[in-house]
Design an enzyme around this catalytic site. Structure first.
Site, short mmCIF file in Angstrom:
data_model
loop_
_atom_site.label_atom_id
_atom_site.label_comp_id
_atom_site.label_asym_id
_atom_site.label_seq_id
_atom_site.Cartn_x
_atom_site.Cartn_y
_atom_site.Cartn_z
N HIS A 485 59.50 13.23 55.66
CA HIS A 485 58.76 14.54 55.69
C HIS A 485 59.72 15.58 56.17
O HIS A 485 59.42 16.72 55.85
CB HIS A 485 57.58 14.61 56.25
CG HIS A 485 56.69 15.35 55.62
ND1 HIS A 485 56.87 16.44 55.00
CD2 HIS A 485 55.27 15.50 55.80
CE1 HIS A 485 55.74 17.11 54.42
NE2 HIS A 485 54.58 16.44 55.15
N ASP A 489 58.92 17.78 51.08
CA ASP A 489 57.70 18.27 51.16
C ASP A 489 56.83 17.41 50.44
O ASP A 489 56.91 16.54 49.51
CB ASP A 489 57.62 19.40 50.66
CG ASP A 489 58.67 20.58 51.60
OD1 ASP A 489 58.91 20.14 52.69
OD2 ASP A 489 59.16 21.68 50.85
#
Length: 514
Positions: A485, A489
């Site tokens: 992450h 995204d």
């Protein structure tokens, strides 16, 4: 004349290293290829060898300093007493020892003993662990017979006999760590003189093992030998049921269960402290040292969890269209391309299409930079009896489905045979893991660092699905994308997985590049 020692190329995306340790000091005599200094990077540890023989004239950088690729480390003055330098490698010592033994042996003069040494295992691999020996002292072997298996943190490698003859000496015990060039064993190609060459020089491995059971020509199996030593059992106290009367682990357990000896019935201090129930369980346990490959797998997977901000998103795909296409063309495909049409070709192609649209999933973090890969090297996780390995299909985005299937087949065979090299497993940008072959219905794969994404395939399961207002049975598969992450995204991850789903449910997209 002085020869410069410089920092070598350290691998893809590695531009600097730290001086970990100098093995020599100015004024020391060095031999060509002798390790001079050890460099550490965030990926590997590398030993820099001497480019020439001579005297180490000066050292430019100190231990703990950070240097870039190509930086000057020191200089060697060539020819300054290099010829008088003592051989520092175990291989050289072993050869001199061999010559001395050959001269003193009664019949050894008929043929020189052949040294079997640790081969080079590839770039960044500087040591290996000796596995199980397939032979013992006195055994006759043919050329190319497997002698022993060596394990590195990358792969396992079988060492074949270079010539036919008799094994007269085993130097490296099972479990010891050896470097390239170290003597493993010696073979008498004449098949004679074994007694003279090995008299009073039993292999270290045999010294450590308990005596063979009465009437047996075979030493106990390693796990049995370990258990016998722990319980103070001798060879004549255990009846062997293995080949040629070899004592197996089950034979030792039977002897312990029957209370054949006082040692078997007397609890050890550790058993007393653990209590009677735990002591009984301990007798049935087997402690096995982790292989270097397994240790590396464990370290890398845990590092990925500790470093990446790992998250998993899920979807499901109707495998009906791909299965119909495969059923319709599998015979023609195999006839033309010489390889079966499987699912991995479709998945790999679908992944490369999605990576082009969502480049963040094909990127990695290097310090404070993000490196976007403008190519698709797809790692395909393969389970072997030694552990999980991930060979890489290079430039998969430029290959056809047939070429992908052929390359995956070749890499899979090399993985199962333990013949994968460093080049086969390095440089991957994205990984596909297929737990479905083992029956997994759903899982969350762990990232293969430093990659930012891994796709988990699963079992194809028929389930009732709503299609155009009707409930129909469809072959469905759950897909899981684990991603970093920090780079990817949530929107990008979900979009990537949807694109893979769309390509598999409508394979014409792969043909039309949609």
């Amino acid at each position: 004349m002085a020869t410069e020692i410089r920092v070598p190329t350290l691998g893809e995306s590695v531009s600097e290293a730290t001086i970990a340790q100098w093995f020599k000091k100015p004024g020391d005599t060095v031999s060509q290829d002798e390790p001079l200094v050890e460099l550490e990077t965030d990926k590997v540890t590398v030993e820099v060898p001497a480019p020439v023989a001579g005297t180490l004239e000066n050292i430019v950088v100190k231990e703990g300093d950070t240097v870039e690729v190509g930086a000057l480390l020191g200089q060697i003055a060539e020819g300054s007493g290099a010829s008088d330098a003592p051989a520092s490698s175990a291989k050289a010592e072993a050869k001199s020892e061999t010559k001395a033994e050959t001269k003193s042996g009664a019949k050894a003069g008929k043929a020189e003993l052949v040294d079997v040494v640790t081969p080079s295992a590839g770039e960044s691999v500087t040591e290996a662990e000796v596995g199980e020996w397939s032979v013992k002292v006195g055994d006759m072997v043919k050329a190319d017979d497997t002698l022993v298996e060596l394990e590195t943190d990358k792969a396992a490698q079988e060492i074949p006999a270079p010539v036919a003859g008799k094994v007269v000496k085993i130097v490296a015990e099972t479990g010891t760590t050896v470097e390239p060039g170290v003597l493993l064993c010696q073979i008498d190609p004449s098949g004679e003189g074994a007694a003279a060459a090995s008299a009073g020089k039993a292999a270290p491995a045999e010294k450590a093992a308990p005596a063979a059971a009465s009437g047996s020509s075979m030493p106990p199996a390693p796990s049995a030998a370990k258990m016998m030593a722990e319980n103070k059992l001798s060879g004549d106290q255990v009846a062997g049921t293995g080949k040629r009367g070899q004592v197996l682990k089950g034979d030792v357990l039977d002897a312990l269960a029957s209370g054949a000896t006082a040692a078997a019935s007397a609890p050890t201090p550790s058993q007393i402290s653990r209590g009677p129930v735990a002591a009984d369980d301990e007798a049935r346990e087997e402690r096995v040292r982790m292989t270097k490959l397994r240790q590396t797998i464990a370290r890398r997977l845990k590092d990925a969890q500790n470093t990446a901000a790992m998250l998993t998103t899920y979807n499901e795909v109707d495998m009906g269209p791909v299965m119909e296409l495969r059923k319709q063309y599998k015979d023609l495909f195999e006839k033309k391309h010489g390889v079966k049409l499987g699912f991995m070709g479709f998945f790999t192609k679908a992944v490369t299409h999605a990576l082009k649209e969502i480049p963040a999933v094909n990127a990695e973090i290097d310090g404070t930079d993000i490196i976007y890969k403008n190519f698709c090297h797809i790692g395909v996780a393969v389970g072997t009896d030694k552990g999980l390995v991930v060979p890489v299909v290079r430039d998969a985005d430029q290959m056809s489905i047939a070429e992908i299937e052929q390359e995956i087949g070749n890499l899979g065979r090399k993985a199962r045979d333990g013949k994968l090299g460093m080049a086969d497993m390095s440089g991957g940008t994205f990984t596909i893991s297929n737990g479905g072959v083992y029956g997994s219905l759903m899982s969350s794969p762990i990232l293969n660092a430093p990659q930012s994404g891994i796709l988990g395939m699963h079992k194809i399961q028929e389930r009732p699905m709503a299609v155009n207002g009707q409930v129909v049975i469809r072959p469905m598969m759950y897909l899981a994308l684990s991603y970093d992450h920090r780079v990817v995204d949530g929107k990008e991850a979900v979009t990537f997985l949807v694109r893979v789903k769309e390509s598999l449910e409508d394979p014409q997209r792969l043909v039309l590049d949609l």
